[in-house]
Design a protein around this motif. Structure first.
Motif, short mmCIF file in Angstrom:
data_model
loop_
_atom_site.label_atom_id
_atom_site.label_comp_id
_atom_site.label_asym_id
_atom_site.label_seq_id
_atom_site.Cartn_x
_atom_site.Cartn_y
_atom_site.Cartn_z
N GLY A 156 0.80 -1.23 0.00
CA GLY A 156 0.00 0.00 0.00
C GLY A 156 0.82 1.27 0.00
O GLY A 156 0.32 2.34 -0.34
N THR A 157 2.09 1.20 0.40
CA THR A 157 2.92 2.41 0.43
C THR A 157 3.62 2.64 -0.91
O THR A 157 3.92 3.76 -1.27
N LEU A 189 -8.15 -2.80 -1.72
CA LEU A 189 -8.09 -1.84 -2.83
C LEU A 189 -9.49 -1.36 -3.21
O LEU A 189 -10.41 -2.16 -3.36
N LYS A 190 -9.63 -0.06 -3.38
CA LYS A 190 -10.92 0.49 -3.80
C LYS A 190 -11.16 0.20 -5.28
O LYS A 190 -10.25 -0.17 -6.02
N LYS A 191 -12.40 0.42 -5.71
CA LYS A 191 -12.73 0.23 -7.13
C LYS A 191 -11.95 1.19 -8.01
O LYS A 191 -11.72 0.93 -9.19
N THR A 192 -11.55 2.32 -7.41
CA THR A 192 -10.82 3.33 -8.17
C THR A 192 -9.31 3.03 -8.22
O THR A 192 -8.57 3.77 -8.88
N SER A 193 -8.86 2.01 -7.54
CA SER A 193 -7.43 1.67 -7.54
C SER A 193 -6.96 1.36 -8.95
O SER A 193 -7.57 0.55 -9.67
N GLY A 194 -5.86 1.99 -9.35
CA GLY A 194 -5.33 1.76 -10.71
C GLY A 194 -4.95 0.32 -10.95
O GLY A 194 -5.25 -0.24 -12.01
N LEU A 195 -4.32 -0.31 -9.96
CA LEU A 195 -3.91 -1.71 -10.10
C LEU A 195 -5.12 -2.62 -10.28
O LEU A 195 -5.16 -3.47 -11.17
N ARG A 196 -6.12 -2.42 -9.45
CA ARG A 196 -7.33 -3.26 -9.54
C ARG A 196 -8.06 -3.06 -10.86
O ARG A 196 -8.48 -4.02 -11.51
#
Length: 346
Positions: free
Chosen positions: A91-92, A119-126
């Protein structure tokens, strides 16, 4: 591919298709995330005894050298077989810049599992992995009552033990926040009851009564009741035991969500005792009077403010690991002060 549905996950992990070479495992239940990531890696590496073909990386390693993940993915194992790469994203440091080239050009045989947090829905990785045709995202949320039942069955059957209905119900109130912690408590319980052949309520009370899962409930109850003395002692006790404070914060958030729902029902002139009696899974009988009191002293407005603070604490603790204990402790103490003041007004 889209994220897998809850009902599909266990079957998928037991037999992941060869067409998928990158899997993201994420969610608030860190124990379940780790357990599923381990299961995927173990499955992929089952037929490969070469230790040099099994690589573990963390976000700091990749952030220091973004091309390393691509290099590892393209490396051909010296003795054949499939190379496995286990990445831990804390996360960092974001691993997205290193993952993007692999999503654009998936011409590699390595099997990559990325273990991440909530991870949120807005997370780039996700978002990137869910949109990919050759990658899969597996969410890991806190165990439901059905999940806890399955976990209880797995451990008791493995130990050759039976379990009473009452003991099973008691376990529902103590387990579920973290998969690894829950499994550890069940193994300890089975070992404790081994000579009795059957697990009863007294076994649960005797062996899990001082366990972190139960201590966590005591800690949260102390905060919700304004019992600052017990809260101070509980925070020191759990910190010394090495309990993940992020798990405490998540459990406290779920508890206050439950209190909020109960308060809304009580506002409709339903007796608080009846509201508490209708909660599923049921509240452990020794806690019921405490929960009734909490619903009585917290009004809807204060509960909503507490939920906002706890939600913020969960996020801040996750992204500031070095300060997580201080963040969660401060939040719970602030909540306890509100409850204490409310008690004085009554």
């Amino acid at each position: 591919m889209v994220a897998l549905k809850a009902a599909e996950i266990d079957r998928y992990i037991a037999n992941p298709p060869d067409s998928v070479n990158l899997i993201l495992v994420y969610g608030p239940d860190t124990g379940l995330v780790n357990e599923r990531a381990q299961a995927l890696i173990s499955k992929a590496a089952a037929e490969n005894d070469d230790p040099f073909s099994q690589v573990k990386l963390d976000a700091a390693d990749i952030a220091a050298d973004p091309s390393r993940l691509v290099d590892e993915a393209l490396t051909i194992p010296l003795f054949g077989g499939r190379r496995t790469i286990w990445v831990r994203e804390n996360g960092t440091k974001s691993v997205l810049p290193a993952v993007e080239p692999l999503l654009k050009n998936n011409d590699f045989t390595a099997f990559i599992v990325i273990e991440a947090g909530d991870l949120k829905k807005t997370s780039g990785l996700r978002k990137k992995i869910e949109a990919s045709k050759t990658a899969v995202a597996i969410p890991c949320f806190a165990d439901t009552a059905r999940d806890v039942d399955r976990l209880v069955d797995e451990e008791t059957q493995s130990a050759g033990l039976q379990i009473s209905k009452e003991a099973r119900m008691a376990l529902h109130t103590l387990l579920g926040a973290d998969r690894i912690a829950s499994r550890g408590e069940l193994k300890k319980l089975c070992l404790y009851a081994m000579n009795d052949n059957r697990i009863e309520v007294h076994h649960v009370e005797e062996i899990i009564g001082d366990a972190s899962a139960f201590a966590m409930d005591e800690l949260i109850d102390a905060a919700a009741l304004g019992d600052t003395v017990t809260l101070d002692h509980g925070l020191e006790r759990l910190s010394a035991s090495g309990t993940d404070v992020g798990v405490i914060a998540s459990q406290a958030l779920r508890h206050f969500q439950m209190l909020h729902l109960c308060r809304l029902k009580a506002n409709q002139r339903i007796a608080v005792e009846d509201v508490i009696g209708g909660i599923r899974p049921p509240i452990f009988w020794k806690r019921r009077s405490k929960i009734v009191r909490q619903v009585e002293i917290w009004n809807e407005d204060f509960l909503e403010r507490a939920l906002i603070r706890l939600n913020d604490a969960v996020k801040e603790a996750r992204f500031n690991a070095n300060l997580s204990t201080a963040i969660v402790s401060h939040t719970l103490l602030a909540i306890a002060q509100v409850a204490k003041a409310s008690n004085r007004r009554r």
